[in-house]
Design a protein around this motif. Structure first.
Motif, PDB file in Angstrom:
ATOM      1  N   GLU A 115       0.770  -1.159  -0.071  1.00 28.91           N
ATOM      2  CA  GLU A 115      -0.197   0.040   0.159  1.00 28.91           C
ATOM      3  C   GLU A 115       0.684   1.386  -0.228  1.00 28.91           C
ATOM      4  O   GLU A 115       0.660   2.279  -0.661  1.00 28.91           O
ATOM      5  N   LEU A 116       1.964   1.297   0.847  1.00 25.65           N
ATOM      6  CA  LEU A 116       2.886   2.569   0.932  1.00 25.65           C
ATOM      7  C   LEU A 116       3.397   2.707  -0.453  1.00 25.65           C
ATOM      8  O   LEU A 116       3.766   3.805  -0.827  1.00 25.65           O
ATOM      9  N   GLU A 117       3.943   1.334  -1.036  1.00 25.37           N
ATOM     10  CA  GLU A 117       4.524   1.625  -2.361  1.00 25.37           C
ATOM     11  C   GLU A 117       3.659   2.149  -3.615  1.00 25.37           C
ATOM     12  O   GLU A 117       4.105   2.826  -4.324  1.00 25.37           O
ATOM     13  N   ASN A 118       2.460   1.819  -3.406  1.00 20.56           N
ATOM     14  CA  ASN A 118       1.519   2.104  -4.404  1.00 20.56           C
ATOM     15  C   ASN A 118       1.139   3.701  -4.229  1.00 20.56           C
ATOM     16  O   ASN A 118       1.137   4.454  -5.067  1.00 20.56           O
ATOM     17  N   ASN A 119       1.138   4.097  -3.149  1.00 17.24           N
ATOM     18  CA  ASN A 119       0.881   5.516  -2.637  1.00 17.24           C
ATOM     19  C   ASN A 119       1.785   6.437  -2.968  1.00 17.24           C
ATOM     20  O   ASN A 119       1.965   7.561  -3.354  1.00 17.24           O
ATOM     21  N   PHE A 120       3.209   5.889  -2.822  1.00 18.10           N
ATOM     22  CA  PHE A 120       4.461   6.657  -3.082  1.00 18.10           C
ATOM     23  C   PHE A 120       5.325   5.914  -4.025  1.00 18.10           C
ATOM     24  O   PHE A 120       6.219   5.445  -3.631  1.00 18.10           O
ATOM     25  N   PRO A 121       4.940   6.128  -5.396  1.00 16.86           N
ATOM     26  CA  PRO A 121       5.546   5.253  -6.267  1.00 16.86           C
ATOM     27  C   PRO A 121       7.185   5.606  -6.512  1.00 16.86           C
ATOM     28  O   PRO A 121       7.885   4.808  -6.913  1.00 16.86           O
ATOM     29  N   CYS A 130       9.450   5.683  -4.153  1.00 14.74           N
ATOM     30  CA  CYS A 130       9.979   5.206  -2.978  1.00 14.74           C
ATOM     31  C   CYS A 130       9.840   3.823  -2.802  1.00 14.74           C
ATOM     32  O   CYS A 130       8.717   3.301  -3.003  1.00 14.74           O
ATOM     33  N   LYS A 131      10.870   3.082  -2.571  1.00 11.60           N
ATOM     34  CA  LYS A 131      10.851   1.452  -2.365  1.00 11.60           C
ATOM     35  C   LYS A 131      11.139   1.353  -0.776  1.00 11.60           C
ATOM     36  O   LYS A 131      11.579   1.986  -0.017  1.00 11.60           O
ATOM     37  N   ILE A 132      10.267   0.266  -0.439  1.00 11.70           N
ATOM     38  CA  ILE A 132      10.359  -0.007   1.064  1.00 11.70           C
ATOM     39  C   ILE A 132      10.966  -1.375   1.386  1.00 11.70           C
ATOM     40  O   ILE A 132      10.768  -2.313   0.512  1.00 11.70           O
ATOM     41  N   GLN A 155      12.825  -6.373  13.688  1.00 13.25           N
ATOM     42  CA  GLN A 155      12.676  -5.415  14.693  1.00 13.25           C
ATOM     43  C   GLN A 155      11.931  -4.051  14.611  1.00 13.25           C
ATOM     44  O   GLN A 155      12.284  -3.105  15.059  1.00 13.25           O
ATOM     45  N   ASN A 156      10.731  -4.315  13.771  1.00 10.26           N
ATOM     46  CA  ASN A 156       9.978  -3.245  13.494  1.00 10.26           C
ATOM     47  C   ASN A 156      10.499  -1.894  13.018  1.00 10.26           C
ATOM     48  O   ASN A 156      10.294  -0.939  13.296  1.00 10.26           O
ATOM     49  N   SER A 157      11.416  -2.379  12.070  1.00 12.90           N
ATOM     50  CA  SER A 157      12.011  -1.001  11.185  1.00 12.90           C
ATOM     51  C   SER A 157      12.114  -1.190   9.954  1.00 12.90           C
ATOM     52  O   SER A 157      11.774  -2.586   9.502  1.00 12.90           O
ATOM     53  N   CYS A 158      12.104  -0.293   9.078  1.00 13.70           N
ATOM     54  CA  CYS A 158      12.040  -0.388   7.677  1.00 13.70           C
ATOM     55  C   CYS A 158      12.986   0.569   6.908  1.00 13.70           C
ATOM     56  O   CYS A 158      13.322   1.741   7.780  1.00 13.70           O
ATOM     57  N   LEU A 159      13.226   0.486   5.853  1.00 16.07           N
ATOM     58  CA  LEU A 159      13.893   1.511   5.140  1.00 16.07           C
ATOM     59  C   LEU A 159      13.214   1.973   3.913  1.00 16.07           C
ATOM     60  O   LEU A 159      12.333   1.295   3.129  1.00 16.07           O
ATOM     61  N   LEU A 160      13.296   3.470   3.865  1.00 14.70           N
ATOM     62  CA  LEU A 160      12.648   3.893   2.562  1.00 14.70           C
ATOM     63  C   LEU A 160      13.841   4.332   1.583  1.00 14.70           C
ATOM     64  O   LEU A 160      14.528   5.135   1.955  1.00 14.70           O
ATOM     65  N   GLU A 208      15.268   7.894  -5.197  1.00 13.83           N
ATOM     66  CA  GLU A 208      16.195   8.348  -5.898  1.00 13.83           C
ATOM     67  C   GLU A 208      16.247   9.754  -5.656  1.00 13.83           C
ATOM     68  O   GLU A 208      17.739  10.278  -5.389  1.00 13.83           O
ATOM     69  N   GLU A 209      15.409  10.525  -5.340  1.00 11.53           N
ATOM     70  CA  GLU A 209      15.529  12.112  -4.722  1.00 11.53           C
ATOM     71  C   GLU A 209      15.320  12.207  -3.508  1.00 11.53           C
ATOM     72  O   GLU A 209      14.420  11.175  -2.768  1.00 11.53           O
ATOM     73  N   ARG A 210      15.498  13.233  -2.838  1.00  5.78           N
ATOM     74  CA  ARG A 210      14.937  13.408  -1.632  1.00  5.78           C
ATOM     75  C   ARG A 210      13.623  13.700  -1.541  1.00  5.78           C
ATOM     76  O   ARG A 210      13.020  14.358  -2.551  1.00  5.78           O
ATOM     77  N   MET A 211      12.749  13.099  -0.444  1.00  8.90           N
ATOM     78  CA  MET A 211      11.364  13.236  -0.536  1.00  8.90           C
ATOM     79  C   MET A 211      10.803  13.614   0.776  1.00  8.90           C
ATOM     80  O   MET A 211      11.642  13.349   1.780  1.00  8.90           O
ATOM     81  N   PRO A 212       9.771  14.339   0.910  1.00 10.69           N
ATOM     82  CA  PRO A 212       9.084  14.772   2.244  1.00 10.69           C
ATOM     83  C   PRO A 212       8.773  13.493   2.875  1.00 10.69           C
ATOM     84  O   PRO A 212       8.247  12.682   2.403  1.00 10.69           O
ATOM     85  N   LEU A 213       8.924  13.652   4.120  1.00 13.22           N
ATOM     86  CA  LEU A 213       8.515  12.406   5.010  1.00 13.22           C
ATOM     87  C   LEU A 213       7.016  12.465   5.533  1.00 13.22           C
ATOM     88  O   LEU A 213       6.415  11.574   5.858  1.00 13.22           O
ATOM     89  N   SER A 214       6.572  13.654   5.718  1.00 16.05           N
ATOM     90  CA  SER A 214       5.236  14.031   6.620  1.00 16.05           C
ATOM     91  C   SER A 214       4.098  13.074   5.878  1.00 16.05           C
ATOM     92  O   SER A 214       3.154  12.382   6.570  1.00 16.05           O
TER      93      SER A 214
END
Ligand SMILES: Nc1ncnc2c1ncn2[C@@H]1O[C@H](COP(=O)(O)OP(=O)(O)O)[C@@H](O)[C@H]1O
Ligand SMILES: [Mg+2]
Lengths: 319, 244
Positions: free
Chosen positions: A245-251, A253-255, A260-265, A268-274
């Motif tokens: 769902e995240l990857e679909n919403n933010f194309p 960005c790869k997840i 331990q409940n963590s992930c990497l975003l 290619e470019e800097r992207m806003p996190l909010s």
């Protein structure tokens, strides 16, 4: 001000082109590092700068003097710490330092005073009267560095200052190099330890097979290669089901889901996190921490030179 | 003044570290001494001991200086401590002078070891000491430069020894000390005239046993010429081979 300027410097040993026309300048008061694997031509370059070897081509200017024609003049203001500890084995630490000082025409009283000061500064006072050959490796290295400083040189050439010595001496020597810089000295050092170059050099040149392949401050070197932005998020629960769902919403960005409940975003470019944080918040997932994972200088070195760091290490052990 | 400090300290370091080290002192004394004794026993008093003196002196100088210089320099070169001298802001000429002066002094001291022993056995009142000293000094300088030349040409200590023997033994036997030059086979004579030791030996023969083939001024001039040429060759070779 540029205190050392070399242009198109070349060195051939017979058919072997050890240095293939390198150019760089060192600013007054900076620590400039030549970083490269064994056989890259670091020692050959230093030897030409200090007058132990004659260039096959190119020019060297040190403090406004032509260091090829007027080498005996430039030798007054340079200090050299060679890659081997080449003091006199039978002579004591104190006598070694005094002898080195005398080579620069320093009188007896003055050289004994300086020798004592340096021995103290390097923590070798207790060993002052022991023959150099009885010193440990770290002590030998320190005395060799002290010998290079005995005539208070403006510019220092350090060839692999910490290769093959113990961790504690290495730490002391690195701090010492930084304090020499604070005294206003200009330093050219070679190393094949990436983290050493990263920690203490203001500017670094990557040297491979006799050529400088990239040069700059650590930041400049980092920016000089294309890389992805990686943000690591620390969450209160796993988002493995939300990945799609995240990857679909933010194309853009790869997840990558980590343990331990963590992930990497990764993007290619800097992207806003909010927006991402908002989406997660809406799903009832809290984000405790978000930090950028920067590529290390090591990654940059590998990318630029194609040399694997493990190869640097291997060659070091062989040495 | 600065140059002098460097020069003096290089000389003093060599004297302290090499020339005054017990094995070298004893080598300098034992070698000429044992040779003297051997000759005395062999000749069993028939021949005047004084006749042996020039040869002994020349040999002591030649062996003392060449071996010390060749060995110590190759040693310093191998351990890379010699690089410190090349990095010092002093000219190569001063460096060469400082390096050979220790060996020259060592050679001169060695030369007088057989003299001291001879003084107990024979009357030396007929000896012309000024010519002896000039001869000894000139032989010491040429031998030291020859030793340096050998040191510049090799990498290993044992090579230095081999190469210096290659020069030393033929030189000793062709210089007219043990076999008079006119008794040498005709083909060897020209070689003899090309050796610095021939002229130095002739000076010693003149001063000690009053027998000589050359004019003393000629001998001095030839020796000086050898010194200049050797010095130039040493300097050039150091610049060429050691500053890579
Ligand atoms: N005196 C020499 N004669 C011949 N080849 C040499 C000499 N010194 C270095 N080299 C060669 O030149 C290359 C560069 O050596 P060097 O400058 O010592 O590299 P580094 O200091 O970066 O390890 C190597 O291939 C080495 O084998
Ligand atoms: Mg090196």
């Amino acid at each position: 001000m540029e205190i050392v300027k070399i242009a198109n410097l070349k060195k051939a040993y017979g058919d072997l082109q050890a240095v293939k026309g390198i150019s760089f300048s060192i600013k007054q008061g900076e620590i400039f590092g030549l970083l490269g694997p064994n056989g890259a031509g670091k020692t050959s370059t230093i030897n030409m700068l200090i007058g132990l070897s004659r260039p096959s081509g190119g020019s060297i200017v040190i403090d406004g003097m032509d260091a090829i024609k007027e080498i005996k003049m430039t030798q007054r203001i340079i200090g050299v710490i060679p890659d081997e500890n080449n003091l006199y084995g039978e002579m004591s630490g104190f006598d070694n330092l005094c002898f080195c000082a005398s080579l620069y025409g320093i009188g007896k009283k003055e050289r004994e005073k300086r020798a004592m000061e340096l021995l103290k500064q390097f923590g070798l006072t207790d060993a002052a009267n022991r023959p150099f050959r009885t010193y440990s490796k770290g002590m030998k290295r320190k005395l060799t560095i002290a010998a290079g400083l005995i005539h208070d040189p403006k510019i220092l050439f350090l060839d692999e200052p910490t290769t093959g010595i113990d961790v504690e001496s290495t730490r002391q020597i690195r701090n010492l190099i930084l304090s020499l810089k604070e005294q206003g000295r200009t330093i050219l050092m070679t190393t094949h330890y990436i983290e050493e170059a990263e920690r203490i050099c203001d500017r670094i040149a990557f040297i491979v097979k006799g050529e400088i392949v990239r040069m700059g401050t650590v930041t400049e070197l980092m920016e000089s290669v294309e890389h992805e932005y990686r943000i690591k998020l620390q969450l209160d629960s796993s988002i493995i089901e939300l990945k799609e769902e995240l990857e679909n919403n933010f194309p853009s960005c790869k997840i990558e889901v980590l343990e331990q409940n963590s992930c990497l975003l990764i993007s290619e470019e800097r992207m806003p996190l909010s927006p991402i944080l908002q989406l997660l918040d809406g799903k009832g997932i809290s984000v405790y921490e978000a930090k950028e994972i920067k590529p290390s200088l090591e990654d940059v070195f590998v990318k630029i030179t194609g040399i694997h760091v493990s190869n640097l290490e291997k060659e070091k052990v062989m040495k | 003044m600065e140059t002098f400090i460097a020069f003096w300290n290089i000389l003093m370091k060599d004297i302290k570290n090499y020339y005054l080290k017990p094995p070298n002192i004893s080598w300098g004394i034992i070698f000429p001494l044992s040779w003297t004794l051997m000759q005395i026993i062999r000749l069993s008093g028939d021949i005047q001991i004084v006749e042996l003196l020039p040869g002994l002196m020349a040999m002591s100088i030649l062996f003392g200086t060449t071996s010390m210089l060749a060995v110590t320099i190759t040693f310093e070169k191998r351990s890379k401590s010699f690089d410190r001298l090349l990095l010092a802001p002093i000219s190569i000429s001063i460096l060469v002078l400082a390096k050979i002066l220790g060996a020259i002094l060592f050679g001169i001291v060695n030369a007088f070891v057989p003299v001291i022993f001879a003084a107990f056995l024979v009357d030396l009142s007929g000896v012309n000491w000024s010519i002896t000293i000039i001869g000894v000094v000139l032989i010491a300088i040429t031998s030291a430069l020859l030793g340096l030349l050998v040191a510049v040409s090799v990498r290993e200590v044992f090579e230095a020894q081999t190469l210096s023997n290659f020069f030393r033994f033929p030189m000793l036997f062709l210089c007219g000390l043990f076999i008079p030059i006119d008794k040498l086979p005709a083909i060897l004579k020209p070689i003899s005239f090309c050796l610095p030791l021939t002229y130095g030996a002739d000076m010693l023969n003149r001063a000690i046993i009053h027998r000589s083939s050359f004019n003393i001024l000629l001998s001095c001039a030839v020796m000086l010429l050898f010194i200049i040429v050797f010095f130039y060759l040493c300097k050039r070779n150091i610049e060429k081979k050691w500053i890579l």
